[in-house]
Design a protein around this motif. Structure first.
Motif: not given
Length: 493
Positions: A99-101, A104
């Motif tokens: 997941d990108e979140t 990050w």
């Protein structure tokens, strides 16, 4: 004749971890039986609440966060399919890590840990601590100074949780303030304050979410967010409570009494916790330059994040590069030592990051069980326009507290809550204020939320110790918010 035999201390028959594991085993057997016998063709309904209940119970019994989260996730997967555990677990874990979140978050927190450790190795934290101890002359001043610094660092709750706590540890230790109280003060000026400032990562995220959910027209999300700030009552309540605590107008409550008594006896740092050693620069430099070596990277971090449209990842990368260049010019640390310091700081963040990632795994399992939708569907029939803001706060606060997903659950709930508010003709700023209050309360009070974990890590204490010592104050703020939203609902609707 003197007895030299070793006297064994009596041991607890059921240590906390084993009690928790016993609960998990019994729950696993129960969930497996439920998965085979209960008809779930119409959804899991009330059964969807059980994994979150297990996590909270096991966390209190064992005081272990990662283990409790994993137990809840495994039990949820057993409820979904008692005959197949490994494949769904692998799929959920892989989905979370891709997941990108999450990517990050790992990069931001890891690099932030590296930057803070680099500032410590270069003497920046040491110089800032010396400067602040000359200005602050009392325990009350140390606590109010921490609140003030937290209000200044409003751009992101992660930045607040890590930077403010690391900056103020030396000062609060000097005045025998427990690390648990430091963590509480820092946590109270993280998410609760970030929601009140339109120039923050929270504002940017929720403004776009409000547009996507139809709460307002395209391009007017930030305008609606700003109109809702007066109704983000948990942020104001949390700020009031922490100010009263810092000014010694609100007494130590619950577990905080024990932590403060330990600190006053000369031990502000909890048993079993070791901080990285603060270092004086290898090269003798003036005190003003050491202070500048701390303040300049922090200012660069804030301004770079704002410049890149409130992107903390880009901001911390710029700040790290600036700090390494600054230290190289002054020959404070060799390039190799700077890289080693950055990597060591990243390593320190691994356990907090593991906790947050485990929380996201639990959230994915809860989503598969339909927990959020079930809760909203259950309370919708009893709603009236006047009660809507207070009920939205209470229900969503419980959801965020149970899942630690202060942002993710609103992707699911907003498309349900917004049309409901529009059909009842409830002022949208009041509803948005209730939703953001719920998000901030859940993030603040949850045992395993990202801001709770990072505040504990930055302050230097155990996550569960921090969560339990701050819980009474979070509940006071939550109660004030609930009463205020009830009054606002009957007055404005």
């Amino acid at each position: 004749m003197k007895d030299n035999t070793l006297a064994l201390e009596p041991t607890e028959k059921w240590p906390p971890l084993w009690r928790g594991l016993a609960v998990a085993l019994l729950a696993a057997l129960g969930f497996a039986w439920l998965g085979f016998t209960v008809d779930t063709s119409d959804g899991y309904r009330a059964l969807s609440l059980l994994p979150a209940a297990l996590v909270i119970t096991m966390a209190v019994l064992t005081r272990k966060t990662v283990e409790s989260l994993l137990a809840g996730s495994l039990l949820g997967l057993l409820l979904i399919d008692p005959t197949n555990l490994v494949t769904p677990l692998a799929d959920v874990t892989l989905a979370v890590m891709m997941d990108e979140t999450i990517a990050w978050l790992i990069l931001v927190c890891g690099i932030m840990g590296g930057l803070i450790n680099l500032l410590a190795r270069g003497g920046g934290v040491f110089s800032f601590g010396n400067f602040m101890t000359r200005i602050i002359k009392s325990p009350k001043g140390a606590m109010l100074g921490t609140v003030g610094l937290g209000l200044v660092v409003f751009i992101d709750d992660y930045l607040n949780s890590l930077a403010v706590s690391s900056s103020m540890k030396k000062i609060t230790d000097t005045y025998k303030i427990s690390r648990e109280k430091l963590a509480y003060i820092v946590d109270s000026t993280a998410a609760p304050i970030c929601i009140l400032v339109p120039v923050s990562t929270w504002a940017v995220f929720f403004a776009s979410l409000l547009e996507d959910s139809g709460a307002t027209d395209a391009g007017k999300g930030m305008s609606l967010y700003i109109d809702s700030i007066p109704y983000m009552l948990y942020g104001w309540a949390a700020l009031l409570v922490v100010a009263l605590v810092a000014a010694n107008r609100l007494p130590d409550l619950g577990a905080m009494k024990k932590a403060e008594a330990r600190a006053r006896s000369g031990q502000p740092v909890p048993d079993g916790w070791e901080d990285p050693q603060e270092q004086v620069p290898n090269k003798t430099i003036p005190a003003w330059l050491g202070l500048l070596n701390f303040l300049l990277p922090m200012l660069v971090l804030v301004f770079a994040s704002v410049y890149y449209e409130i992107d903390l990842l880009k901001g911390v990368l710029v700040a790290l590069g600036f700090t390494m260049l600054l230290y190289s010019v002054q020959q404070l640390l060799s390039f190799k030592d700077q890289v080693d310091a950055t990597l060591d700081g990243f390593k320190v963040m691994l356990y907090p990051l593991a906790t947050v990632c485990a929380g996201f795994v639990l959230k994915e399992v809860n989503d598969q069980l339909g927990m959020t939708g079930y809760i909203i569907d259950t309370v919708t029939p009893i709603l009236t326009p006047a009660l809507l803001p207070a009920v939205v706060f209470l229900v969503m606060a419980m959801v965020v507290f149970s899942t630690a997903s202060s942002w993710g659950v609103f992707v699911i709930s907003l498309p349900i809550v917004v049309p409901l508010a529009q059909s009842m003709d409830v002022p949208m700023p009041l509803v948005v204020g209730a939703l953001l209050s719920a998000s901030a309360f859940g993030s603040h009070a949850c045992f395993f939320s990202d801001s709770t974990v990072l505040s504990a890590q930055g302050a230097g204490c155990d996550t569960m110790d921090h969560a339990l010592t701050q819980l009474p104050y979070a509940l006071i703020g939550g109660a004030i918010t609930l009463v205020a939203l009830l009054a606002a609902g009957f007055w404005l609707v």
